[in-house]
Scaffold this motif. Structure first.
Motif, short mmCIF file in Angstrom:
data_model
loop_
_atom_site.label_atom_id
_atom_site.label_comp_id
_atom_site.label_asym_id
_atom_site.label_seq_id
_atom_site.Cartn_x
_atom_site.Cartn_y
_atom_site.Cartn_z
N THR A 122 20.34 -15.99 24.46
CA THR A 122 19.39 -15.04 25.03
C THR A 122 20.09 -14.30 26.16
O THR A 122 20.67 -14.92 27.05
CB THR A 122 18.12 -15.75 25.55
OG1 THR A 122 17.53 -16.46 24.45
CG2 THR A 122 17.12 -14.76 26.12
N THR A 124 20.35 -10.14 28.40
CA THR A 124 19.79 -8.83 28.70
C THR A 124 20.96 -7.87 28.94
O THR A 124 22.11 -8.30 29.01
CB THR A 124 18.83 -8.87 29.91
OG1 THR A 124 18.09 -7.65 29.95
CG2 THR A 124 19.55 -9.10 31.22
N SER A 125 20.64 -6.57 29.02
CA SER A 125 21.69 -5.56 29.20
C SER A 125 21.04 -4.21 29.48
O SER A 125 19.82 -4.08 29.50
CB SER A 125 22.53 -5.45 27.92
OG SER A 125 21.77 -4.83 26.90
N ARG A 130 21.42 -2.78 23.55
CA ARG A 130 20.64 -3.95 23.11
C ARG A 130 20.69 -4.15 21.60
O ARG A 130 20.74 -5.28 21.13
CB ARG A 130 19.20 -3.85 23.63
CG ARG A 130 19.16 -4.02 25.13
CD ARG A 130 17.78 -3.94 25.70
NE ARG A 130 17.88 -4.08 27.15
CZ ARG A 130 16.89 -3.77 27.97
NH1 ARG A 130 15.73 -3.33 27.51
NH2 ARG A 130 17.07 -3.92 29.28
N VAL A 140 17.48 -10.54 22.73
CA VAL A 140 17.58 -9.69 23.91
C VAL A 140 16.22 -9.56 24.57
O VAL A 140 15.22 -9.29 23.90
CB VAL A 140 18.13 -8.29 23.53
CG1 VAL A 140 18.26 -7.42 24.78
CG2 VAL A 140 19.47 -8.41 22.84
N VAL A 141 16.20 -9.79 25.87
CA VAL A 141 14.98 -9.67 26.66
C VAL A 141 15.21 -8.66 27.78
O VAL A 141 16.36 -8.31 28.08
CB VAL A 141 14.55 -11.04 27.24
CG1 VAL A 141 14.19 -12.01 26.10
CG2 VAL A 141 15.62 -11.63 28.14
N ASP A 142 14.13 -8.19 28.39
CA ASP A 142 14.21 -7.22 29.47
C ASP A 142 13.83 -7.91 30.77
O ASP A 142 12.67 -7.94 31.16
CB ASP A 142 13.28 -6.04 29.17
CG ASP A 142 13.41 -4.92 30.19
OD1 ASP A 142 14.36 -4.94 30.99
OD2 ASP A 142 12.54 -4.02 30.19
N GLN A 143 14.84 -8.50 31.44
CA GLN A 143 14.64 -9.20 32.71
C GLN A 143 15.79 -8.86 33.63
O GLN A 143 16.88 -8.51 33.16
CB GLN A 143 14.63 -10.72 32.49
CG GLN A 143 13.47 -11.24 31.68
CD GLN A 143 13.61 -12.71 31.36
OE1 GLN A 143 13.08 -13.17 30.37
NE2 GLN A 143 14.33 -13.46 32.16
N ARG A 155 20.76 -6.24 33.75
CA ARG A 155 20.56 -4.95 33.11
C ARG A 155 21.25 -3.77 33.77
O ARG A 155 21.71 -2.86 33.09
CB ARG A 155 19.06 -4.62 33.06
CG ARG A 155 18.21 -5.66 32.40
CD ARG A 155 16.76 -5.38 32.66
NE ARG A 155 16.50 -5.47 34.10
CZ ARG A 155 15.31 -5.40 34.66
NH1 ARG A 155 14.25 -5.23 33.92
NH2 ARG A 155 15.18 -5.49 35.97
#
Length: 177
Positions: A122, A124-125, A130, A140-143, A155
């Protein structure tokens, strides 16, 4: 004292190299900037060229065993150039296989995809890469910051404080183990 290798080349996002580097220094952690060629590398600051940073070691001179963690700054140009460097990819793979912290911010995770170390992880970027990370097997998560085992990802420049804190915490955990 912990030692951290920062892998970068021309086009690194200025704040994504200097911010974590400065935070690591404030925590008493030594940093070494490595690049494919000696001398200096030129940063990118938002929409134009930024400041230069001295290269401490070339990729040929780096001994992964003398470092406790790897930091991969972003910037669109920097990781795109580095993923064409077999020695850079081999370094990322070596740190990842050794279980050492590998921290990548913004476009930096492109190198994780190129090194084939994302399967089942897991991360993010920056939003534009992504799909590449998903195609490499990552969730991929948005953190602001994601820590998955030894991988630490963020990110964008606004995430540098959280990113830096996570890298320092990982080094402190490694030293205590």
């Amino acid at each position: 004292m912990s030692r951290v290798l920062i892998l970068a080349t021309d086009g690194f996002e200025q704040s994504e190299l200097t911010g974590p580097r400065d935070a690591l220094h404030q925590a008493g952690i030594e940093t070494v900037v490595a690049s494919p060629r000696p001398g200096e590398i030129k940063g990118w600051q938002h929409t134009d060229w930024g400041d230069s940073v001295a290269v401490d070691q070339t990729l040929d001179e780096v001994n992964e065993g003398s470092f406790d963690a790897l930091v991969l700054p972003g910037g669109q140009m920097n990781p795109d150039k580095l993923r064409l460097e077999p020695k850079a990819i081999a370094l990322v793979q070596s740190f990842a296989r050794a279980g050492k912290p590998v921290a990548a911010i913004c476009h930096g995770p492109w190198l994780l995809a190129e090194a084939n170390v994302l399967q089942g992880r897991t991360v993010t970027s920056w939003p534009s890469i992504r799909t590449d990370l998903r195609n490499a097997g990552a969730q991929v998560v948005d953190q602001a910051v994601v820590v998955d085992g030894n991988l630490i990802t963020s990110r964008k420049p606004d995430d540098i404080p959280a990113f830096s804190k996570a890298v320092i915490a990982a080094l402190q955990e490694s030293a205590a183990a």
